[in-house]
Design a protein around this motif. Structure first.
Motif, mmCIF file in Angstrom:
data_model
loop_
_atom_site.group_PDB
_atom_site.id
_atom_site.type_symbol
_atom_site.label_atom_id
_atom_site.label_comp_id
_atom_site.label_asym_id
_atom_site.label_seq_id
_atom_site.Cartn_x
_atom_site.Cartn_y
_atom_site.Cartn_z
ATOM 1 N N MET A 164 0.812 -1.117 -0.061
ATOM 2 C CA MET A 164 0.169 0.031 0.236
ATOM 3 C C MET A 164 0.900 1.267 0.119
ATOM 4 O O MET A 164 0.388 2.344 -0.238
ATOM 5 C CB MET A 164 -0.742 0.076 1.041
ATOM 6 N N ILE A 165 2.147 1.037 0.400
ATOM 7 C CA ILE A 165 3.037 2.354 0.495
ATOM 8 C C ILE A 165 3.280 2.719 -0.842
ATOM 9 O O ILE A 165 3.387 4.023 -1.013
ATOM 10 C CB ILE A 165 4.380 1.858 1.244
ATOM 11 N N ARG A 166 3.005 2.060 -1.803
ATOM 12 C CA ARG A 166 3.331 2.516 -3.401
ATOM 13 C C ARG A 166 2.249 3.406 -3.690
ATOM 14 O O ARG A 166 2.421 4.335 -4.772
ATOM 15 C CB ARG A 166 3.502 1.220 -4.163
ATOM 16 N N GLN A 167 1.268 3.607 -2.729
ATOM 17 C CA GLN A 167 0.009 4.336 -3.324
ATOM 18 C C GLN A 167 0.618 5.934 -2.722
ATOM 19 O O GLN A 167 -0.181 6.766 -3.023
ATOM 20 C CB GLN A 167 -1.062 4.028 -2.852
ATOM 21 N N SER A 168 1.337 6.009 -2.038
ATOM 22 C CA SER A 168 1.840 7.416 -1.457
ATOM 23 C C SER A 168 2.813 7.985 -2.580
ATOM 24 O O SER A 168 3.320 7.597 -3.598
ATOM 25 C CB SER A 168 2.720 7.511 -0.258
ATOM 26 N N ARG A 169 2.999 9.434 -2.370
ATOM 27 C CA ARG A 169 3.746 10.262 -3.265
ATOM 28 C C ARG A 169 5.311 9.926 -3.163
ATOM 29 O O ARG A 169 6.025 10.106 -4.011
ATOM 30 C CB ARG A 169 3.530 11.723 -2.956
ATOM 31 N N ALA A 170 5.783 9.359 -1.828
ATOM 32 C CA ALA A 170 7.158 9.059 -1.875
ATOM 33 C C ALA A 170 7.347 7.666 -1.948
ATOM 34 O O ALA A 170 6.854 6.627 -1.423
ATOM 35 C CB ALA A 170 7.696 9.384 -0.539
ATOM 36 N N ALA A 171 8.469 7.323 -3.047
ATOM 37 C CA ALA A 171 8.588 5.998 -3.344
ATOM 38 C C ALA A 171 9.377 5.269 -2.478
ATOM 39 O O ALA A 171 9.303 4.032 -2.176
ATOM 40 C CB ALA A 171 9.403 5.801 -4.806
ATOM 41 N N LEU A 172 10.022 5.903 -1.429
ATOM 42 C CA LEU A 172 10.741 5.594 -0.324
ATOM 43 C C LEU A 172 10.276 5.353 0.866
ATOM 44 O O LEU A 172 11.116 5.555 1.706
ATOM 45 C CB LEU A 172 12.106 6.182 -0.394
ATOM 46 N N ALA A 173 8.993 5.306 0.885
ATOM 47 C CA ALA A 173 8.347 5.596 2.443
ATOM 48 C C ALA A 173 8.603 4.309 3.201
ATOM 49 O O ALA A 173 8.508 4.433 4.349
ATOM 50 C CB ALA A 173 6.774 5.463 2.260
ATOM 51 N N ALA A 174 8.919 3.340 2.891
ATOM 52 C CA ALA A 174 9.435 2.012 3.658
ATOM 53 C C ALA A 174 10.400 2.432 4.469
ATOM 54 O O ALA A 174 10.669 1.956 5.474
ATOM 55 C CB ALA A 174 9.658 1.086 2.722
ATOM 56 N N CYS A 175 11.334 3.263 4.024
ATOM 57 C CA CYS A 175 12.431 3.628 4.996
ATOM 58 C C CYS A 175 11.990 4.372 6.345
ATOM 59 O O CYS A 175 12.662 4.393 7.229
ATOM 60 C CB CYS A 175 13.311 4.564 4.313
ATOM 61 N N LEU A 176 10.614 4.922 6.110
ATOM 62 C CA LEU A 176 10.153 5.662 7.177
ATOM 63 C C LEU A 176 9.814 4.725 8.352
ATOM 64 O O LEU A 176 10.038 4.834 9.462
ATOM 65 C CB LEU A 176 8.828 6.243 6.713
ATOM 66 N N ASP A 208 26.172 13.079 0.513
ATOM 67 C CA ASP A 208 27.459 13.416 -0.157
ATOM 68 C C ASP A 208 27.746 12.538 -1.514
ATOM 69 O O ASP A 208 28.377 13.250 -2.266
ATOM 70 C CB ASP A 208 28.495 13.239 0.902
ATOM 71 N N ASN A 209 27.129 11.341 -1.646
ATOM 72 C CA ASN A 209 27.701 10.358 -2.327
ATOM 73 C C ASN A 209 26.560 10.059 -3.389
ATOM 74 O O ASN A 209 27.022 9.494 -4.674
ATOM 75 C CB ASN A 209 28.151 9.346 -1.905
ATOM 76 N N ALA A 210 25.338 10.504 -3.157
ATOM 77 C CA ALA A 210 24.314 9.977 -4.120
ATOM 78 C C ALA A 210 23.251 10.988 -4.312
ATOM 79 O O ALA A 210 23.021 11.533 -5.482
ATOM 80 C CB ALA A 210 23.586 8.633 -3.701
ATOM 81 N N VAL A 211 22.660 11.556 -3.423
ATOM 82 C CA VAL A 211 21.432 12.649 -3.485
ATOM 83 C C VAL A 211 22.226 13.900 -3.784
ATOM 84 O O VAL A 211 21.622 14.628 -4.832
ATOM 85 C CB VAL A 211 20.730 12.808 -2.244
ATOM 86 N N ASN A 256 3.358 8.367 -8.772
ATOM 87 C CA ASN A 256 3.908 8.874 -7.708
ATOM 88 C C ASN A 256 5.477 8.707 -7.601
ATOM 89 O O ASN A 256 6.148 9.425 -6.875
ATOM 90 C CB ASN A 256 3.323 8.096 -6.363
ATOM 91 N N ILE A 257 6.025 7.740 -8.141
ATOM 92 C CA ILE A 257 7.361 7.559 -8.254
ATOM 93 C C ILE A 257 8.065 8.737 -8.769
ATOM 94 O O ILE A 257 9.145 9.260 -8.140
ATOM 95 C CB ILE A 257 7.945 6.065 -8.855
ATOM 96 N N PRO A 258 7.791 9.220 -10.091
ATOM 97 C CA PRO A 258 8.573 10.419 -10.732
ATOM 98 C C PRO A 258 8.461 11.586 -9.847
ATOM 99 O O PRO A 258 9.109 12.557 -9.537
ATOM 100 C CB PRO A 258 8.031 10.398 -12.067
ATOM 101 N N ILE A 259 7.029 11.652 -9.310
ATOM 102 C CA ILE A 259 6.686 12.892 -8.562
ATOM 103 C C ILE A 259 7.703 12.944 -7.268
ATOM 104 O O ILE A 259 8.207 13.908 -6.850
ATOM 105 C CB ILE A 259 5.185 12.860 -7.959
ATOM 106 N N GLY A 260 7.868 11.916 -6.458
ATOM 107 C CA GLY A 260 8.452 11.646 -5.260
ATOM 108 C C GLY A 260 10.235 12.124 -5.652
ATOM 109 O O GLY A 260 10.434 12.614 -5.049
ATOM 110 N N ILE A 261 10.499 11.394 -6.719
ATOM 111 C CA ILE A 261 11.937 11.569 -7.338
ATOM 112 C C ILE A 261 11.997 13.047 -7.658
ATOM 113 O O ILE A 261 13.041 13.456 -6.997
ATOM 114 C CB ILE A 261 12.246 10.534 -8.216
ATOM 115 N N VAL A 262 11.459 13.656 -8.174
ATOM 116 C CA VAL A 262 11.866 14.956 -8.701
ATOM 117 C C VAL A 262 11.715 15.929 -7.435
ATOM 118 O O VAL A 262 12.142 16.879 -7.298
ATOM 119 C CB VAL A 262 10.733 15.485 -9.725
ATOM 120 N N GLY A 263 10.562 15.871 -6.451
ATOM 121 C CA GLY A 263 10.314 16.582 -5.427
ATOM 122 C C GLY A 263 11.768 16.364 -4.402
ATOM 123 O O GLY A 263 11.975 17.264 -3.833
#
Length: 251
Positions: free
Chosen positions: A1-13, A58-61, A192-199
């Motif tokens: 269900m987390i994939r329904q959110s705007r942030a693709a990485l919500a599992a880390c939360l 420093d190394n990715a974001v 939601n994936i591209p929206i989360g990435i761009v944001g």
């Protein structure tokens, strides 16, 4: 269900919330000058998460964000930024209502109406030009207004500084975001994936500010915690109608 959110990485939360302890005294309270004092019982774990976040910055974001800014024209960046901000207005509106901040809810409602129509799906922030400034409003604020004042400091993977209360609020918002559910109903949540990435790439423009703060400080973790808590307290005070002075905000 987390994939329904705007942030693709919500599992880390959810990983971060597993570290949350039980509430005890309010988050540090304030000293005689009104400065928020940190309550950080999870400091050892928080510092590990903080170091991991800084390594990713420093190394990715950071490199990805700089590439985004170099390749995408500023005009397009602004349109995307305003459009993504506009998608968040319904959540702000709902939280403002829940906090009984009728004036803020009214402002947010008309911001969304004007920006979604005249502003071409929010790509142009015409509402601000009309005097309708963007309001604050999130579930962490709402929980605070409802009496959940006690909350230890918590550093979330990827998301950064937070508290247990605000982290829970963020998790609920990521899962229940009405905009995310709308996209999910039409395309299975893939938008939601591209929206989360761009944001995320756009918000990473703050990295230069973090680099400046880091210079000349012995304990960057403690400095960032202090700055974040002071600014966050100003937003929390808004939810209960209290005026407070925040430290200089990180844009």
């Amino acid at each position: 269900m987390i994939r329904q959110s705007r942030a693709a990485l919500a599992a880390c939360l959810l990983m971060g919330l597993m570290l949350a302890g039980c509430a005890a005294p309010p988050n540090g309270g304030r000293d005689e000058l009104g400065v928020v004092e940190p309550w950080d019982p999870l400091e050892k774990v928080n510092r590990v998460t903080f170091d991991a976040n800084m390594w990713l910055n420093d190394n990715a974001v950071g490199p990805a964000s700089r590439f985004y800014r170099d390749v995408v024209p500023v005009y397009v960046q602004l349109r995307l930024r305003h459009g993504i901000d506009n998608l968040g207005e319904p959540l702000i509106f709902g939280n403002d209502l829940a906090q009984a901040r009728v004036k803020s809810a009214f402002t947010t409602f008309w911001r969304f109406v004007f920006n979604s129509t005249v502003g071409l799906a929010g790509m142009y922030d015409v509402a601000t030009d009309m005097g309708l400034t963007r309001q604050t409003g999130d579930l962490g604020q709402t929980l605070y207004a409802w009496g959940v004042r006690e909350s230890p400091y918590l550093v979330l993977p990827l998301f950064g500084p937070s508290t247990v209360r605000d982290g829970v609020g963020l998790g609920v918002e990521l899962w229940g975001d009405p905009t995310g559910r709308l996209f999910a109903a039409h395309d299975g949540g893939d938008a939601n994936i591209p929206i989360g990435i761009v944001g995320g790439l756009d918000k990473a423009r703050n990295l230069e500010t973090l680099d400046e703060l880091k210079k000349g400080t012995i304990d960057f973790y403690a400095l960032l915690r202090s700055v974040w808590l002071q600014n966050r307290q100003a937003a929390l005070d808004e939810s209960i109608g209290v005026n407070s002075s925040a430290m200089p905000a990180i844009p």
